[in-house]
Write an enzyme that holds these catalytic residues in place. Structure first.
Site, PDB file in Angstrom:
ATOM      1  N   CYS A  69       0.821  -1.224   0.000  1.00 11.83           N
ATOM      2  CA  CYS A  69       0.000   0.000   0.000  1.00 11.83           C
ATOM      3  C   CYS A  69       0.852   1.270   0.000  1.00 11.83           C
ATOM      4  O   CYS A  69       0.366   2.339  -0.369  1.00 11.83           O
ATOM      5  CB  CYS A  69      -0.945   0.007   1.192  1.00 11.83           C
ATOM      6  SG  CYS A  69      -2.076  -1.392   1.172  1.00 11.83           S
ATOM      7  N   HIS A 111      -3.036   7.437   2.052  1.00  9.41           N
ATOM      8  CA  HIS A 111      -3.508   6.151   1.542  1.00  9.41           C
ATOM      9  C   HIS A 111      -4.938   5.923   2.043  1.00  9.41           C
ATOM     10  O   HIS A 111      -5.252   6.195   3.203  1.00  9.41           O
ATOM     11  CB  HIS A 111      -2.586   5.046   2.048  1.00  9.41           C
ATOM     12  CG  HIS A 111      -3.091   3.668   1.771  1.00  9.41           C
ATOM     13  ND1 HIS A 111      -3.577   3.304   0.541  1.00  9.41           N
ATOM     14  CD2 HIS A 111      -3.210   2.575   2.576  1.00  9.41           C
ATOM     15  CE1 HIS A 111      -3.962   2.030   0.593  1.00  9.41           C
ATOM     16  NE2 HIS A 111      -3.760   1.574   1.817  1.00  9.41           N
ATOM     17  N   ASN A 169     -10.092   0.146  -0.473  1.00  8.83           N
ATOM     18  CA  ASN A 169      -8.628   0.205  -0.407  1.00  8.83           C
ATOM     19  C   ASN A 169      -8.062  -0.375  -1.704  1.00  8.83           C
ATOM     20  O   ASN A 169      -8.166  -1.578  -1.936  1.00  8.83           O
ATOM     21  CB  ASN A 169      -8.157  -0.592   0.809  1.00  8.83           C
ATOM     22  CG  ASN A 169      -6.642  -0.554   0.986  1.00  8.83           C
ATOM     23  OD1 ASN A 169      -5.910  -0.135   0.082  1.00  8.83           O
ATOM     24  ND2 ASN A 169      -6.176  -1.009   2.132  1.00  8.83           N
TER      25      ASN A 169
HETATM   26  N1  ACO Z   1     -19.081  -7.895   8.248  1.00 12.47           N
HETATM   27  C1  ACO Z   1     -19.676  -8.089   9.452  1.00 12.47           C
HETATM   28  N2  ACO Z   1     -19.011  -8.423  10.540  1.00 12.47           N
HETATM   29  C2  ACO Z   1     -17.673  -8.561  10.460  1.00 12.47           C
HETATM   30  C3  ACO Z   1     -16.988  -8.374   9.245  1.00 12.47           C
HETATM   31  C4  ACO Z   1     -17.740  -8.034   8.115  1.00 12.47           C
HETATM   32  N3  ACO Z   1     -17.172  -7.827   6.910  1.00 12.47           N
HETATM   33  N4  ACO Z   1     -15.686  -8.582   9.460  1.00 12.47           N
HETATM   34  C5  ACO Z   1     -15.550  -8.874  10.773  1.00 12.47           C
HETATM   35  N5  ACO Z   1     -16.755  -8.876  11.365  1.00 12.47           N
HETATM   36  C6  ACO Z   1     -17.054  -9.126  12.767  1.00 12.47           C
HETATM   37  C7  ACO Z   1     -15.993  -9.967  13.433  1.00 12.47           C
HETATM   38  O1  ACO Z   1     -16.223 -11.342  13.187  1.00 12.47           O
HETATM   39  C8  ACO Z   1     -16.180  -9.611  14.878  1.00 12.47           C
HETATM   40  O2  ACO Z   1     -17.276 -10.328  15.402  1.00 12.47           O
HETATM   41  P1  ACO Z   1     -17.236 -10.942  16.893  1.00 12.47           P
HETATM   42  O3  ACO Z   1     -17.063  -9.759  17.782  1.00 12.47           O
HETATM   43  O4  ACO Z   1     -18.541 -11.626  17.007  1.00 12.47           O
HETATM   44  O5  ACO Z   1     -16.043 -11.851  16.883  1.00 12.47           O
HETATM   45  C9  ACO Z   1     -16.578  -8.135  14.827  1.00 12.47           C
HETATM   46  O6  ACO Z   1     -17.030  -7.905  13.469  1.00 12.47           O
HETATM   47  C10 ACO Z   1     -15.462  -7.177  15.137  1.00 12.47           C
HETATM   48  O7  ACO Z   1     -14.334  -7.550  14.383  1.00 12.47           O
HETATM   49  P2  ACO Z   1     -12.972  -6.788  14.538  1.00 12.47           P
HETATM   50  O8  ACO Z   1     -11.946  -7.413  13.661  1.00 12.47           O
HETATM   51  O9  ACO Z   1     -12.660  -6.639  15.983  1.00 12.47           O
HETATM   52  O10 ACO Z   1     -13.382  -5.377  13.942  1.00 12.47           O
HETATM   53  P3  ACO Z   1     -12.565  -4.026  14.007  1.00 12.47           P
HETATM   54  O11 ACO Z   1     -13.356  -3.007  14.714  1.00 12.47           O
HETATM   55  O12 ACO Z   1     -11.152  -4.236  14.382  1.00 12.47           O
HETATM   56  O13 ACO Z   1     -12.574  -3.627  12.458  1.00 12.47           O
HETATM   57  C11 ACO Z   1     -11.198  -3.658  10.497  1.00 12.47           C
HETATM   58  C12 ACO Z   1     -11.993  -4.480  11.504  1.00 12.47           C
HETATM   59  C13 ACO Z   1     -12.146  -2.765   9.741  1.00 12.47           C
HETATM   60  C14 ACO Z   1     -10.479  -4.581   9.542  1.00 12.47           C
HETATM   61  C15 ACO Z   1     -10.185  -2.798  11.291  1.00 12.47           C
HETATM   62  O14 ACO Z   1      -9.467  -3.580  12.177  1.00 12.47           O
HETATM   63  C16 ACO Z   1      -9.264  -2.073  10.387  1.00 12.47           C
HETATM   64  O15 ACO Z   1      -9.651  -1.186   9.657  1.00 12.47           O
HETATM   65  N6  ACO Z   1      -7.955  -2.390  10.408  1.00 12.47           N
HETATM   66  C17 ACO Z   1      -7.009  -1.755   9.579  1.00 12.47           C
HETATM   67  C18 ACO Z   1      -6.709  -2.678   8.507  1.00 12.47           C
HETATM   68  C19 ACO Z   1      -6.654  -2.016   7.171  1.00 12.47           C
HETATM   69  O16 ACO Z   1      -7.201  -1.000   6.893  1.00 12.47           O
HETATM   70  N7  ACO Z   1      -5.957  -2.719   6.337  1.00 12.47           N
HETATM   71  C20 ACO Z   1      -5.838  -2.337   4.992  1.00 12.47           C
HETATM   72  C21 ACO Z   1      -4.627  -2.914   4.461  1.00 12.47           C
HETATM   73  S1  ACO Z   1      -3.269  -2.278   5.245  1.00 12.47           S
HETATM   74  C22 ACO Z   1      -3.199  -0.768   4.848  1.00 12.47           C
HETATM   75  O17 ACO Z   1      -3.540  -0.429   3.788  1.00 12.47           O
HETATM   76  C23 ACO Z   1      -2.788   0.109   5.864  1.00 12.47           C
END
Ligand code: ACO
Length: 329
Positions: free
Chosen positions: A119, A256, A286
C-alpha cells in the site's frame, strides 16, 4: 532547508486515473458475503468499490491512467524516459507491468520497472522517480500505482474481502530547475521507512518460490490499525521538519485510502484540519498502491488541488513499509 540555486525538482505535469467498469456496492456484497452495509460503513467508511472483469488487468488499468496523465501533461511517447509502476498484483510474475505499459503506450526509449511496497508503493515510487529526475539522469517520468487486489482476495473471508478494490492512477513528473527553496514547485522532500518484523500481520500466503500460486491476502486488522495510527505520523513529522514547513501550511493531505478511521486519526494527530483531508475510500475501497493517485486525480478533477498548493501524500503497507512526500503541486 538550505537555499541552492538551480536545484532540479520533480514537478507534476499531469495526473490521471482509471477504474474498472463494474462498481460493487456494499448492498450487492451482502448477497454473497456474510456482512452488512452498516458494518462496513461504520468500521471503514467504504460504501462501494470497483472490481475488475477478466479482460481488465493491472497493466490495462495502469495504461489507461498513464494515457490520461500524459494527455494532461501534453506529453507524447517520445517524451517519457522513465516508467515506475507500483504494484503487488502484477499481470504475470514477469515481465514487469511497467514494461507492458511501456509497450502498450508505444514508448520505446528509457527504462521501465515495477516497485513493490504494497500500500505504500506509490509513495516509494514517487521517491524513487524523484531520485532519478533530480540526479539529472532522466527527464520525464510516469509514476503509476495500479492494482487488482480483488484477484488475491479470499472471498470467503469477510474480514478482508469487503475492504479492497481495483483501480489505477498515474502522475507525470518532469525535471525542472528550481531555486532550492520550499516555494519551488515539485517534490520537496520524501521520507521512507520499513520494518520487516511485522510480516505476519499483513501478507499474501502464496508466491512463485513457495506455493507456485498467487495466494490470498491475510491480515490481522486490529494490529494493522494500531500500527498505522501509532507510527505513520513519524515520516510526516520528519518530512515537514526537513522541508521547513508545518502542518498548518498544508493545503491538502492525501493519505492512503484504507480506512476512514485511520485517515481521521492520522490527520487529527498532526493537527491537519478536516477540510484539508482528501478522502476517496468511500467510493474506491482500499486500492493499495493505486489509492493515492486515484485520490489526487479526484481532487484535481473537482478543482481542489491547484498549481502551487502544498500537498502531502502518506501511506503504510505490508512489511511494514511506510512513507510520506511533500509536493508543491
Ligand atoms: N461484516 C460483518 N461483521 C464482520 C466483518 C464483516 N465484513 N468482518 C468482521 N466482522 C465481525 C468480526 O467477526 C467480529 O465479530 P465478533 O465480535 O462476534 O467476533 C466483529 O465484526 C469485530 O471484528 P474486529 O476485527 O474486531 O473489527 P474491528 O473493529 O477491528 O474492524 C477492520 C476491523 C475494519 C479490519 C479494522 O481492524 C481495520 O480497519 N484495520 C485496519 C486494517 C486495514 O485498513 N488494512 C488495509 C490494508 S493495510 C493498509 O492499507 C494500511
Amino acid at each position: 532547508m538550505t537555499q541552492q540555486t538551480n536545484k532540479l525538482r520533480s514537478v507534476v505535469k499531469g495526473v490521471g486515473a482509471a477504474l474498472p467498469r463494474r462498481c460493487v456496492t456494499n448492498r450487492e456484497l451482502e448477497k454473497t458475503v456474510d456482512t452488512s452495509d452498516e458494518w462496513i460503513v461504520q468500521r471503514t467508511g467504504i460504501t462501494q468499490r470497483y472490481i475488475a472483469d477478466k479482460d481488465e488487468t493491472t497493466s490495462s488499468l495502469g495504461a489507461a491512467a498513464a494515457r490520461l496523465a500524459m494527455a494532461r501533461a501534453g506529453c507524447g511517447p517520445e517524451d517519457i524516459d522513465l516508467i515506475i509502476c507500483a504494484t503487488s498484483t502484477p499481470d504475470l510474475t514477469f515481465p514487469s507491468v511497467a514494461t507492458m505499459i511501456q509497450a502498450e503506450l508505444g514508448i520505446h526509449g528509457g527504462v521501465a520497472f515495477d516497485l513493490q511496497a504494497v500500500c505504500a508503493g506509490f509513495v516509494f515510487a514517487v521517491a524513487t522517480a524523484d531520485k532519478f529526475l533530480t540526479s539529472g539522469s532522466h527527464r520525464r517520468a510516469l509514476v503509476i500505482g495500479s492494482e487488482t487486489f480483488s484477484r488475491i482476495m479470499d472471498w470467503n473471508d469477510r474480514t478482508t474481502c469487503v475492504l479492497f478494490g481495483d483501480g489505477a492512477g498515474a502522475l507525470v513528473l518532469e525535471a525542472q530547475s528550481g531555486r532550492g527553496s520550499n516555494a519551488d514547485r515539485g517534490v520537496l522532500t520524501t521520507k521512507l521507512r520499513s520494518d520487516g518484523r511485522h510480516r505476519s500481520k499483513l501478507f499474501v500466503d502464496g508466491g512463485p518460490s513457495t506455493t507456485q500460486t498467487a495466494g490470498f491476502l491475510r491480515m490481522e486488522g486490529k494490529e494493522v490499525f494500531r500500527f498505522a495510527v501509532g507510527h505513520v505520523t513519524d515520516v510526516m513529522t520528519d518530512a515537514f521538519a526537513e522541508a521547513g514547513l508545518t502542518a498548518e501550511e498544508l493545503d491538502w493531505f492525501v493519505p492512503h485510502q484504507a480506512n476512514q478511521r485511520i485517515i481521521d486519526a492520522s490527520a487529527q494527530k498532526l493537527g491537519i484540519a478536516p477540510q484539508k483531508v482528501v478522502k476517496t475510500v468511500q467510493w474506491h475501497g482500499n486500492t493499495s498502491a493505486a489509492s493515492i493517485p486515484l485520490a489526487l486525480n479526484a481532487a484535481f478533477e473537482d478543482g481542489r488541488i491547484k498549481p502551487g498548493d502544498l500537498v502531502m501524500i502518506e501511506a503504510i503497507g505490508g512489511g511494514f513499509t511506510w512513507g510520506a512526500a511533500l509536493i508543491r503541486w
